[in-house]
Motif scaffolding. Structure first.
Motif, PDB file in Angstrom:
ATOM      1  N   LYS A   7      -9.464  20.639 -44.243  1.00  0.00           N
ATOM      2  CA  LYS A   7      -9.100  19.745 -43.142  1.00  0.00           C
ATOM      3  C   LYS A   7     -10.168  18.672 -42.968  1.00  0.00           C
ATOM      4  CE  LYS A   7      -6.303  22.837 -40.401  1.00  0.00           C
ATOM      5  NZ  LYS A   7      -5.997  23.270 -39.042  1.00  0.00           N
ATOM      6  N   LEU A   8      -9.720  17.472 -42.662  1.00  0.00           N
ATOM      7  CA  LEU A   8     -10.635  16.373 -42.370  1.00  0.00           C
ATOM      8  C   LEU A   8     -10.967  16.309 -40.889  1.00  0.00           C
ATOM      9  CD1 LEU A   8      -9.052  13.571 -44.570  1.00  0.00           C
ATOM     10  CD2 LEU A   8     -11.025  15.005 -45.098  1.00  0.00           C
ATOM     11  N   ALA A   9     -10.019  16.719 -40.052  1.00  0.00           N
ATOM     12  CA  ALA A   9     -10.210  16.678 -38.602  1.00  0.00           C
ATOM     13  C   ALA A   9      -9.472  17.864 -37.986  1.00  0.00           C
ATOM     14  CB  ALA A   9      -9.684  15.370 -38.033  1.00  0.00           C
ATOM     15  N   VAL A  10      -9.963  18.286 -36.818  1.00  0.00           N
ATOM     16  CA  VAL A  10      -9.415  19.478 -36.164  1.00  0.00           C
ATOM     17  C   VAL A  10      -9.155  19.227 -34.684  1.00  0.00           C
ATOM     18  CG1 VAL A  10     -10.477  21.103 -37.792  1.00  0.00           C
ATOM     19  CG2 VAL A  10     -11.750  20.391 -35.762  1.00  0.00           C
ATOM     20  N   THR A  11      -8.331  20.090 -34.097  1.00  0.00           N
ATOM     21  CA  THR A  11      -8.037  20.014 -32.661  1.00  0.00           C
ATOM     22  C   THR A  11      -9.224  20.557 -31.864  1.00  0.00           C
ATOM     23  OG1 THR A  11      -7.105  22.229 -32.578  1.00  0.00           O
ATOM     24  CG2 THR A  11      -5.579  20.416 -33.125  1.00  0.00           C
ATOM     25  N   ASP A  12      -9.129  20.432 -30.541  1.00  0.00           N
ATOM     26  CA  ASP A  12     -10.194  20.967 -29.692  1.00  0.00           C
ATOM     27  C   ASP A  12     -10.324  22.479 -29.854  1.00  0.00           C
ATOM     28  OD1 ASP A  12      -7.784  21.474 -28.353  1.00  0.00           O
ATOM     29  OD2 ASP A  12      -8.583  20.967 -26.374  1.00  0.00           O
ATOM     30  N   LYS A  13      -9.205  23.188 -29.968  1.00  0.00           N
ATOM     31  CA  LYS A  13      -9.263  24.639 -30.148  1.00  0.00           C
ATOM     32  C   LYS A  13      -9.958  25.004 -31.461  1.00  0.00           C
ATOM     33  CE  LYS A  13      -5.088  25.593 -27.527  1.00  0.00           C
ATOM     34  NZ  LYS A  13      -3.702  26.084 -27.584  1.00  0.00           N
ATOM     35  N   GLU A  14      -9.611  24.280 -32.525  1.00  0.00           N
ATOM     36  CA  GLU A  14     -10.232  24.546 -33.820  1.00  0.00           C
ATOM     37  C   GLU A  14     -11.712  24.186 -33.806  1.00  0.00           C
ATOM     38  OE1 GLU A  14      -6.672  23.799 -36.998  1.00  0.00           O
ATOM     39  OE2 GLU A  14      -7.319  22.075 -35.798  1.00  0.00           O
ATOM     40  N   ALA A  15     -12.052  23.072 -33.165  1.00  0.00           N
ATOM     41  CA  ALA A  15     -13.454  22.644 -33.090  1.00  0.00           C
ATOM     42  C   ALA A  15     -14.278  23.660 -32.300  1.00  0.00           C
ATOM     43  CB  ALA A  15     -13.552  21.266 -32.441  1.00  0.00           C
ATOM     44  N   ALA A  16     -13.748  24.130 -31.188  1.00  0.00           N
ATOM     45  CA  ALA A  16     -14.452  25.141 -30.394  1.00  0.00           C
ATOM     46  C   ALA A  16     -14.666  26.400 -31.219  1.00  0.00           C
ATOM     47  CB  ALA A  16     -13.661  25.459 -29.125  1.00  0.00           C
ATOM     48  N   HIS A  17     -13.652  26.798 -31.952  1.00  0.00           N
ATOM     49  CA  HIS A  17     -13.758  27.987 -32.804  1.00  0.00           C
ATOM     50  C   HIS A  17     -14.824  27.786 -33.882  1.00  0.00           C
ATOM     51  CE1 HIS A  17     -12.517  31.598 -34.893  1.00  0.00           C
ATOM     52  NE2 HIS A  17     -12.448  30.893 -36.008  1.00  0.00           N
ATOM     53  N   MET A  18     -14.860  26.590 -34.486  1.00  0.00           N
ATOM     54  CA  MET A  18     -15.860  26.302 -35.518  1.00  0.00           C
ATOM     55  C   MET A  18     -17.284  26.417 -34.976  1.00  0.00           C
ATOM     56  SD  MET A  18     -14.153  23.076 -37.513  1.00  0.00           S
ATOM     57  CE  MET A  18     -15.561  22.863 -38.601  1.00  0.00           C
ATOM     58  N   LEU A  19     -17.462  26.079 -33.696  1.00  0.00           N
ATOM     59  CA  LEU A  19     -18.778  26.120 -33.066  1.00  0.00           C
ATOM     60  C   LEU A  19     -19.017  27.431 -32.318  1.00  0.00           C
ATOM     61  CD1 LEU A  19     -18.930  22.458 -31.702  1.00  0.00           C
ATOM     62  CD2 LEU A  19     -19.964  23.368 -33.796  1.00  0.00           C
ATOM     63  N   SER A  20     -18.081  28.360 -32.438  1.00  0.00           N
ATOM     64  CA  SER A  20     -18.169  29.669 -31.759  1.00  0.00           C
ATOM     65  C   SER A  20     -18.345  29.519 -30.253  1.00  0.00           C
ATOM     66  CB  SER A  20     -19.314  30.502 -32.345  1.00  0.00           C
ATOM     67  OG  SER A  20     -19.090  30.763 -33.705  1.00  0.00           O
ATOM     68  N   LEU A  21     -17.554  28.611 -29.684  1.00  0.00           N
ATOM     69  CA  LEU A  21     -17.600  28.365 -28.242  1.00  0.00           C
ATOM     70  C   LEU A  21     -16.230  28.640 -27.631  1.00  0.00           C
ATOM     71  CD1 LEU A  21     -19.445  24.920 -28.168  1.00  0.00           C
ATOM     72  CD2 LEU A  21     -20.359  27.102 -27.379  1.00  0.00           C
ATOM     73  N   PRO A  22     -16.207  29.125 -26.397  1.00  0.00           N
ATOM     74  CA  PRO A  22     -14.921  29.183 -25.698  1.00  0.00           C
ATOM     75  C   PRO A  22     -14.404  27.757 -25.501  1.00  0.00           C
ATOM     76  CG  PRO A  22     -16.603  30.442 -24.520  1.00  0.00           C
ATOM     77  CD  PRO A  22     -17.298  29.670 -25.595  1.00  0.00           C
ATOM     78  N   LEU A  23     -13.089  27.592 -25.500  1.00  0.00           N
ATOM     79  CA  LEU A  23     -12.498  26.255 -25.386  1.00  0.00           C
ATOM     80  C   LEU A  23     -12.984  25.530 -24.131  1.00  0.00           C
ATOM     81  CD1 LEU A  23     -10.602  24.082 -26.415  1.00  0.00           C
ATOM     82  CD2 LEU A  23      -8.724  25.307 -25.293  1.00  0.00           C
ATOM     83  N   GLY A  24     -13.032  26.211 -23.002  1.00  0.00           N
ATOM     84  CA  GLY A  24     -13.486  25.572 -21.763  1.00  0.00           C
ATOM     85  C   GLY A  24     -14.911  25.065 -21.859  1.00  0.00           C
ATOM     86  N   GLU A  25     -15.792  25.841 -22.469  1.00  0.00           N
ATOM     87  CA  GLU A  25     -17.189  25.430 -22.632  1.00  0.00           C
ATOM     88  C   GLU A  25     -17.286  24.245 -23.590  1.00  0.00           C
ATOM     89  OE1 GLU A  25     -21.358  25.571 -22.019  1.00  0.00           O
ATOM     90  OE2 GLU A  25     -19.691  26.445 -20.918  1.00  0.00           O
TER      91      GLU A  25
END
Length: 70
Positions: A7-25
């Motif tokens: 993937k070249l770009a990801v959604t907020d949910k995917e980005a949060a997961h990549m950074l091991s963060l909860p979506l809200g954080e």
């Protein structure tokens, strides 16, 4: 058989997961400016470039405290 493309770009949910963060954080850190804002595709689809997220992690690894600024 073709290999799946990374993937070249990801959604907020995917980005949060990549950074091991909860979506809200993740969204809180984006709003505070501690994480990069998304790129808008077709002016209404926010996406985070994977290279940008990789750069965030790389620069965080170079910091003494390894924490994002909030």
């Amino acid at each position: 058989m073709s290999r799946p493309r990374p993937k070249l770009a990801v959604t907020d949910k995917e980005a949060a997961h990549m950074l091991s963060l909860p979506l809200g954080e993740f969204n809180k850190l984006v709003k505070a400016g501690a994480l990069p804002r998304p790129v808008l595709l077709a002016s209404k689809h926010p996406r985070w470039p994977v290279k940008t997220l990789d750069a965030v992690l790389s620069s965080a690894a170079l910091d003494d405290d390894n924490e994002f600024e909030t």
